[in-house]
Design a protein around this motif. Sequence first.
Motif, PDB file in Angstrom:
ATOM      1  N   LEU A 135      18.232   6.782 -26.645  1.00 47.72           N
ATOM      2  CA  LEU A 135      17.567   7.890 -27.327  1.00 47.72           C
ATOM      3  C   LEU A 135      18.035   9.235 -26.778  1.00 47.72           C
ATOM      4  O   LEU A 135      18.402  10.137 -27.537  1.00 47.72           O
ATOM      5  N   TYR A 136      18.027   9.379 -25.458  1.00 48.93           N
ATOM      6  CA  TYR A 136      18.468  10.647 -24.874  1.00 48.93           C
ATOM      7  C   TYR A 136      19.917  10.951 -25.259  1.00 48.93           C
ATOM      8  O   TYR A 136      20.265  12.077 -25.615  1.00 48.93           O
ATOM      9  N   GLY A 137      20.760   9.919 -25.174  1.00 46.84           N
ATOM     10  CA  GLY A 137      22.170  10.117 -25.494  1.00 46.84           C
ATOM     11  C   GLY A 137      22.389  10.449 -26.951  1.00 46.84           C
ATOM     12  O   GLY A 137      23.227  11.309 -27.290  1.00 46.84           O
ATOM     13  N   LEU A 138      21.644   9.778 -27.846  1.00 40.80           N
ATOM     14  CA  LEU A 138      21.784  10.056 -29.271  1.00 40.80           C
ATOM     15  C   LEU A 138      21.335  11.471 -29.590  1.00 40.80           C
ATOM     16  O   LEU A 138      22.038  12.215 -30.303  1.00 40.80           O
ATOM     17  N   MET A 139      20.175  11.876 -29.075  1.00 39.78           N
ATOM     18  CA  MET A 139      19.674  13.211 -29.366  1.00 39.78           C
ATOM     19  C   MET A 139      20.614  14.288 -28.826  1.00 39.78           C
ATOM     20  O   MET A 139      20.903  15.280 -29.510  1.00 39.78           O
ATOM     21  N   TYR A 140      21.110  14.074 -27.607  1.00 42.04           N
ATOM     22  CA  TYR A 140      22.010  15.085 -27.032  1.00 42.04           C
ATOM     23  C   TYR A 140      23.314  15.161 -27.827  1.00 42.04           C
ATOM     24  O   TYR A 140      23.846  16.252 -28.072  1.00 42.04           O
ATOM     25  N   VAL A 176      16.246  17.753 -23.539  1.00 44.35           N
ATOM     26  CA  VAL A 176      16.743  16.377 -23.439  1.00 44.35           C
ATOM     27  C   VAL A 176      17.176  16.073 -22.014  1.00 44.35           C
ATOM     28  O   VAL A 176      16.822  15.042 -21.434  1.00 44.35           O
ATOM     29  N   ILE A 177      17.932  16.998 -21.430  1.00 43.01           N
ATOM     30  CA  ILE A 177      18.403  16.806 -20.056  1.00 43.01           C
ATOM     31  C   ILE A 177      17.225  16.754 -19.092  1.00 43.01           C
ATOM     32  O   ILE A 177      17.175  15.910 -18.185  1.00 43.01           O
ATOM     33  N   MET A 178      16.259  17.637 -19.287  1.00 41.64           N
ATOM     34  CA  MET A 178      15.089  17.696 -18.419  1.00 41.64           C
ATOM     35  C   MET A 178      14.282  16.402 -18.506  1.00 41.64           C
ATOM     36  O   MET A 178      13.890  15.823 -17.487  1.00 41.64           O
ATOM     37  N   LEU A 179      14.030  15.931 -19.720  1.00 44.97           N
ATOM     38  CA  LEU A 179      13.239  14.725 -19.908  1.00 44.97           C
ATOM     39  C   LEU A 179      13.960  13.488 -19.403  1.00 44.97           C
ATOM     40  O   LEU A 179      13.340  12.575 -18.848  1.00 44.97           O
ATOM     41  N   LYS A 180      15.260  13.430 -19.567  1.00 45.20           N
ATOM     42  CA  LYS A 180      16.035  12.311 -19.036  1.00 45.20           C
ATOM     43  C   LYS A 180      15.922  12.262 -17.521  1.00 45.20           C
ATOM     44  O   LYS A 180      15.716  11.211 -16.916  1.00 45.20           O
ATOM     45  N   GLY A 181      16.033  13.419 -16.882  1.00 44.22           N
ATOM     46  CA  GLY A 181      15.915  13.470 -15.430  1.00 44.22           C
ATOM     47  C   GLY A 181      14.525  13.135 -14.944  1.00 44.22           C
ATOM     48  O   GLY A 181      14.352  12.553 -13.867  1.00 44.22           O
ATOM     49  N   ALA A 182      13.511  13.470 -15.753  1.00 41.14           N
ATOM     50  CA  ALA A 182      12.133  13.200 -15.357  1.00 41.14           C
ATOM     51  C   ALA A 182      11.731  11.760 -15.615  1.00 41.14           C
ATOM     52  O   ALA A 182      10.712  11.298 -15.103  1.00 41.14           O
ATOM     53  N   GLY A 183      12.517  11.046 -16.436  1.00 45.35           N
ATOM     54  CA  GLY A 183      12.207   9.653 -16.724  1.00 45.35           C
ATOM     55  C   GLY A 183      10.888   9.484 -17.449  1.00 45.35           C
ATOM     56  O   GLY A 183      10.045   8.703 -17.041  1.00 45.35           O
ATOM     57  N   VAL A 184      10.696  10.214 -18.533  1.00 41.39           N
ATOM     58  CA  VAL A 184       9.448  10.136 -19.291  1.00 41.39           C
ATOM     59  C   VAL A 184       9.266   8.733 -19.840  1.00 41.39           C
ATOM     60  O   VAL A 184      10.168   8.153 -20.425  1.00 41.39           O
ATOM     61  N   GLY A 185       8.087   8.156 -19.660  1.00 47.63           N
ATOM     62  CA  GLY A 185       7.824   6.783 -20.064  1.00 47.63           C
ATOM     63  C   GLY A 185       7.488   6.646 -21.536  1.00 47.63           C
ATOM     64  O   GLY A 185       7.221   7.622 -22.217  1.00 47.63           O
ATOM     65  N   PRO A 186       7.508   5.396 -22.036  1.00 48.33           N
ATOM     66  CA  PRO A 186       7.257   5.136 -23.456  1.00 48.33           C
ATOM     67  C   PRO A 186       5.920   5.666 -23.948  1.00 48.33           C
ATOM     68  O   PRO A 186       5.807   6.100 -25.091  1.00 48.33           O
ATOM     69  N   THR A 187       4.884   5.638 -23.117  1.00 51.03           N
ATOM     70  CA  THR A 187       3.563   6.067 -23.580  1.00 51.03           C
ATOM     71  C   THR A 187       3.503   7.556 -23.865  1.00 51.03           C
ATOM     72  O   THR A 187       2.629   8.015 -24.595  1.00 51.03           O
ATOM     73  N   GLY A 188       4.430   8.321 -23.290  1.00 53.96           N
ATOM     74  CA  GLY A 188       4.392   9.758 -23.520  1.00 53.96           C
ATOM     75  C   GLY A 188       5.459  10.267 -24.443  1.00 53.96           C
ATOM     76  O   GLY A 188       5.640  11.460 -24.605  1.00 53.96           O
ATOM     77  N   ILE A 189       6.160   9.332 -25.109  1.00 60.50           N
ATOM     78  CA  ILE A 189       7.342   9.767 -25.849  1.00 60.50           C
ATOM     79  C   ILE A 189       7.024  10.633 -27.063  1.00 60.50           C
ATOM     80  O   ILE A 189       7.716  11.610 -27.311  1.00 60.50           O
ATOM     81  N   LYS A 190       5.964  10.310 -27.825  1.00 58.97           N
ATOM     82  CA  LYS A 190       5.736  11.061 -29.057  1.00 58.97           C
ATOM     83  C   LYS A 190       5.454  12.523 -28.766  1.00 58.97           C
ATOM     84  O   LYS A 190       5.955  13.417 -29.438  1.00 58.97           O
ATOM     85  N   ASN A 191       4.653  12.780 -27.771  1.00 53.53           N
ATOM     86  CA  ASN A 191       4.323  14.160 -27.465  1.00 53.53           C
ATOM     87  C   ASN A 191       5.403  14.848 -26.642  1.00 53.53           C
ATOM     88  O   ASN A 191       5.739  15.988 -26.870  1.00 53.53           O
ATOM     89  N   SER A 192       5.969  14.117 -25.654  1.00 52.69           N
ATOM     90  CA  SER A 192       6.862  14.781 -24.723  1.00 52.69           C
ATOM     91  C   SER A 192       8.297  14.851 -25.208  1.00 52.69           C
ATOM     92  O   SER A 192       9.048  15.690 -24.753  1.00 52.69           O
TER      93      SER A 192
END
Length: 325
Positions: A242-247, A292-308
């Motif tokens: 997901l991160y790679g596709l969006m970036y 995208v870079i920030m969230l990838k580095g933070a390792g946002v989990g599946p439960t927070g994906i829709k909002n974050s």
Amino acid sequence: MYSWLIKPLNEYNRMREMNRLPHAILLCAPEGIGSAALAAEFARSFLCLRGGGEDCNCHSCSMIRNSGHPDLTVIERGKAQSIGVDAMRTGINTLVGTPTNGHGRVMLINQANLMTVQASNALLKTLEEPAPNTLIILTTDNIRSILPTIISRSMRVQVTLPAISEFSDFLRSRTSSDRDFIPELYVSGMSPLKVLDWVENGYDEHLRSCLELFVSVMRGQGEIRKLATELESLYKEDPVMLYGLMYSLISDVMAYQNGISPENLKVLKDREALDSLAAIHPDSLSEAARKVIMLKGAGVGPTGIKNSLITGLQLLNWLELLRGY
């Protein structure tokens, strides 16, 4: 050994044959191209009893390949978030004393950039006064996270990325497919081993279907909410996708805005979709790429994906405005 690792392996072997090996090697390579395998080959060659040949079956090489070697210590983070000082001290202690085969000892530290400050300082003391006939090998995909004093006391071996066609040929040979795997490689950050894992699990097909759905939405033929659901599902399979596709998508739109033709872009080559996305302000695209870079580095989990992630990137808002939903 993977074809793109032959050059650094040959350089190492030349140093070994000339008896010019340092006491520490810092192997720098992007993630997912096999640096751990290369480091393991360095270690095997160092401990080999017959000159280090790749096909050697001496007692030392056989132990390494089959059951492990008492003179080889491998330190990894395992399930932990970092490599701690206790693991490092245990590894350092194995370098002391007489090796079992009289041929030396090796400590291999994978992902050395994950060492804690305390672990790094413990290693630094050993690098300042290395035990005789020992070799310390560190691997990293982020040299900026390594203490400068450790870098200065190690010989740096850099693995450079080959042409993308070499990775593509490798994947075709491993999968018996005529696909070029170019989109997958860009999304993975040029990690052929990651792409190979996706193919083996069928994730690459889902990735391509998400890309097709994205294009369909931008052409006014697909449902935005379905796209968001599919992107969330993609994340759960492997966040890198997901991160790679969006970036990659954001990068392609920015490149298109700057005059790059669709055939020279990474993953998004549909001109109608690009024309729709080109209406997004460049500053907004830059901010999305940063997130995208920030969230990838933070390792946002599946439960927070829709909002974050989905909402955080304003994906739905952009597409709804552009397509008149």
